[in-house]
Structures are given as structure tokens and as C-alpha cells.
Design a protein around this motif. Structure first.
Motif, mmCIF file in Angstrom:
data_model
loop_
_atom_site.group_PDB
_atom_site.id
_atom_site.type_symbol
_atom_site.label_atom_id
_atom_site.label_comp_id
_atom_site.label_asym_id
_atom_site.label_seq_id
_atom_site.Cartn_x
_atom_site.Cartn_y
_atom_site.Cartn_z
ATOM 1 N N MET A 100 76.097 -40.801 87.956
ATOM 2 C CA MET A 100 74.757 -41.317 87.742
ATOM 3 C C MET A 100 73.819 -40.131 87.535
ATOM 4 S SD MET A 100 72.729 -44.143 89.998
ATOM 5 C CE MET A 100 73.182 -43.493 91.560
ATOM 6 N N SER A 101 73.073 -40.165 86.453
ATOM 7 C CA SER A 101 72.198 -39.062 86.097
ATOM 8 C C SER A 101 70.874 -39.114 86.858
ATOM 9 C CB SER A 101 71.911 -39.102 84.599
ATOM 10 O OG SER A 101 70.933 -38.168 84.260
ATOM 11 N N PRO A 102 70.502 -38.020 87.527
ATOM 12 C CA PRO A 102 69.233 -37.996 88.246
ATOM 13 C C PRO A 102 68.034 -37.771 87.326
ATOM 14 C CG PRO A 102 70.319 -35.913 88.541
ATOM 15 C CD PRO A 102 71.253 -36.795 87.736
ATOM 16 N N ASN A 103 68.276 -37.580 86.035
ATOM 17 C CA ASN A 103 67.183 -37.327 85.102
ATOM 18 C C ASN A 103 66.246 -38.529 85.064
ATOM 19 O OD1 ASN A 103 65.609 -36.180 83.109
ATOM 20 N ND2 ASN A 103 66.893 -36.961 81.470
ATOM 21 N N CYS A 104 65.064 -38.367 85.601
ATOM 22 C CA CYS A 104 64.093 -39.444 85.653
ATOM 23 C C CYS A 104 63.014 -39.205 84.610
ATOM 24 C CB CYS A 104 63.459 -39.514 87.043
ATOM 25 S SG CYS A 104 62.138 -40.730 87.163
ATOM 26 N N ARG A 105 62.716 -40.260 83.868
ATOM 27 C CA ARG A 105 61.610 -40.210 82.919
ATOM 28 C C ARG A 105 60.588 -41.263 83.342
ATOM 29 N NH1 ARG A 105 64.411 -40.683 77.232
ATOM 30 N NH2 ARG A 105 65.631 -42.187 78.380
ATOM 31 N N VAL A 106 59.321 -40.881 83.238
ATOM 32 C CA VAL A 106 58.241 -41.759 83.681
ATOM 33 C C VAL A 106 57.264 -41.960 82.534
ATOM 34 C CG1 VAL A 106 56.315 -42.024 85.306
ATOM 35 C CG2 VAL A 106 58.463 -40.975 86.072
ATOM 36 N N GLY A 107 56.906 -43.226 82.314
ATOM 37 C CA GLY A 107 55.946 -43.545 81.267
ATOM 38 C C GLY A 107 54.931 -44.562 81.740
ATOM 39 N N PRO A 108 53.671 -44.265 81.555
ATOM 40 C CA PRO A 108 52.642 -45.234 81.908
ATOM 41 C C PRO A 108 52.490 -46.294 80.827
ATOM 42 C CG PRO A 108 51.634 -43.208 81.144
ATOM 43 C CD PRO A 108 53.117 -42.985 81.151
ATOM 44 N N SER A 109 52.171 -47.496 81.252
ATOM 45 C CA SER A 109 51.841 -48.561 80.318
ATOM 46 C C SER A 109 50.407 -48.356 79.882
ATOM 47 C CB SER A 109 51.990 -49.929 80.990
ATOM 48 O OG SER A 109 51.491 -50.934 80.138
ATOM 49 N N ILE A 110 50.203 -48.141 78.592
ATOM 50 C CA ILE A 110 48.841 -47.865 78.131
ATOM 51 C C ILE A 110 47.982 -49.124 78.081
ATOM 52 C CG2 ILE A 110 49.512 -45.768 76.914
ATOM 53 C CD1 ILE A 110 49.201 -47.347 74.288
ATOM 54 N N ILE A 129 58.954 -47.385 94.727
ATOM 55 C CA ILE A 129 59.762 -46.602 93.791
ATOM 56 C C ILE A 129 61.163 -46.321 94.335
ATOM 57 C CG2 ILE A 129 58.828 -44.352 94.504
ATOM 58 C CD1 ILE A 129 60.072 -45.437 90.991
ATOM 59 N N GLU A 130 61.308 -46.058 95.613
ATOM 60 C CA GLU A 130 62.651 -45.787 96.141
ATOM 61 C C GLU A 130 63.534 -47.030 96.061
ATOM 62 O OE1 GLU A 130 62.962 -43.617 99.779
ATOM 63 O OE2 GLU A 130 61.701 -41.992 99.019
ATOM 64 N N ALA A 131 62.956 -48.203 96.294
ATOM 65 C CA ALA A 131 63.726 -49.445 96.171
ATOM 66 C C ALA A 131 64.163 -49.671 94.729
ATOM 67 C CB ALA A 131 62.894 -50.633 96.663
ATOM 68 N N VAL A 132 63.373 -49.213 93.775
ATOM 69 C CA VAL A 132 63.702 -49.343 92.351
ATOM 70 C C VAL A 132 64.783 -48.325 91.964
ATOM 71 C CG1 VAL A 132 62.761 -49.074 90.018
ATOM 72 C CG2 VAL A 132 61.454 -50.301 91.757
ATOM 73 N N LYS A 154 58.864 -39.056 90.054
ATOM 74 C CA LYS A 154 60.040 -38.282 89.657
ATOM 75 C C LYS A 154 60.757 -37.702 90.877
ATOM 76 C CE LYS A 154 58.555 -37.002 85.033
ATOM 77 N NZ LYS A 154 58.265 -35.892 84.109
ATOM 78 N N SER A 155 59.989 -37.203 91.817
ATOM 79 C CA SER A 155 60.568 -36.627 93.025
ATOM 80 C C SER A 155 61.319 -37.680 93.837
ATOM 81 C CB SER A 155 59.451 -35.997 93.866
ATOM 82 O OG SER A 155 59.958 -35.504 95.068
ATOM 83 N N SER A 156 60.726 -38.860 93.981
ATOM 84 C CA SER A 156 61.367 -39.939 94.734
ATOM 85 C C SER A 156 62.665 -40.383 94.083
ATOM 86 C CB SER A 156 60.422 -41.137 94.863
ATOM 87 O OG SER A 156 59.320 -40.807 95.667
ATOM 88 N N VAL A 157 62.648 -40.552 92.765
ATOM 89 C CA VAL A 157 63.866 -40.962 92.062
ATOM 90 C C VAL A 157 64.931 -39.880 92.197
ATOM 91 C CG1 VAL A 157 64.862 -41.518 89.803
ATOM 92 C CG2 VAL A 157 62.665 -42.511 90.473
#
Length: 176
Positions: free
Chosen positions: A1-11, A131-134, A162-165
Motif C-alpha cells: 500500500m502506497s503512503p503517497n497521499c495527495r490532497v485536493g480541495p473542492s473549489i 482523516i485517520e478513519a478515512v 498528509k501527515s495523518s495519512v
């Protein structure tokens, strides 16, 4: 499982009268992509972004990945179907009436077990409180609207997500 987390806001949650500036503000705060909720007023009752706005925004924010949640009656008007399209993203909407739906998380976990390297996006009601539950079932592409856009310090929220994921993914790998 890749720890690479990407985060995007809904505009959709941004000041739409200043959409270009808002997009750049969010990208400058560390957003990896921008999430656009496209609603046509037919498939769902709300009406948001149409072809002209997305095209214009693309020309003003050209080097950014647009993640589009298409809630439209005729998606063929937006995209040309390619039967050889490979699955490289699994997306789950975990919100109903603006509330986070934890009941979607077992589906995330099942997809993660079947496709360990797949990018799995979760959208809907994501905040620092959940976020941790997600992340625990395997989501690594996070869409957060209000939690980021309305924050006094969006950079801090993005960094915390990102840190939490990353922390959850590291813990899960150690346990296995």
C-alpha cells in the motif's frame, strides 16, 4: 500500500467570484490537485460548473490536475469514452447531505485489499477529525472542501491531512 497521499480541495467551497485567485491560493497552500464538482441541474438538482468555465479555468490554471466529480445526465457531452481506459483511480463519495458517511469505508478497504497499489480517492465531509478513519481502510487521495477552503491556514490543514495519512499508512505496514 502506497503512503503517497495527495490532497485536493473542492473549489465549490471557494469564493467563486474570485475562482482563479482562489485556485492559485489553494495550490500555493500545498494542494496537489483541484476538485471540481460538476453538476448539471438535471442528474442532480444543483447547477455548478459548465464546459465554458472549466475550459477558461484550465487556461488560467494550466499545470494542475483537475479531479472532476461528474454529476451530469449526459457525461458523453463532457468526455469521449475510451474502451481501453485502464483503472488507475478508485473514487468514493462519502457524503450525503453534507455529512460524512463512515459506511463507505468498508468499500474502500475491500478495494484496497484487491488493488494494493491503486490510488483510492475519498470525497465528502473529510476533516481533520475523521482523516485517520478515512486513511485506515486505504484512502490516499483526499478531497476536502470546507476543511481546507474555509480554514484560516489552509497550508496547515493540507499538511496535517498528509501527515495523518502517512502516519496511518506507516502504522498499517508495520502491523502487516
Amino acid at each position: 500500500m502506497s503512503p503517497n497521499c495527495r490532497v485536493g480541495p473542492s473549489i465549490l467551497n471557494a469564493d467563486l467570484s474570485q475562482i482563479q485567485a482562489e485556485c492559485h491560493r489553494l495550490l500555493d497552500a500545498g494542494a496537489d490537485f483541484l476538485h471540481l464538482d460538476v453538476m448539471d441541474g438535471h442528474f442532480v438538482p444543483n447547477l455548478t460548473f459548465g464546459h465554458p468555465l472549466v475550459k477558461c479555468l484550465r487556461s488560467k490554471v494550466s499545470d494542475t490536475f483537475f479531479d472532476m466529480h461528474m454529476m451530469v445526465a449526459h457525461p458523453e457531452q463532457w468526455v469521449e469514452w475510451n474502451p481501453w481506459l485502464m483503472l488507475d483511480l478508485g473514487a468514493f463519495n462519502a457524503m450525503n447531505a453534507q455529512s460524512f458517511m463512515a459506511g463507505m469505508l468498508p468499500k474502500v478497504e475491500a478495494l484496497r485489499r484487491q488493488y494494493p497499489e491503486l490510488t483510492i480517492e475519498v470525497d465528502g465531509g473529510i476533516s481533520l477529525a475523521n482523516i485517520e478513519a478515512v486513511a485506515e481502510p486505504g484512502a490516499n487521495m483526499i478531497v476536502a472542501g470546507t476543511a481546507i477552503v474555509a480554514a484560516a491556514d489552509p497550508r496547515s490543514v493540507i499538511s496535517s491531512i498528509k501527515s495523518s495519512v502517512g502516519h496511518v499508512f506507516t502504522k498499517v505496514q508495520v502491523e502487516r
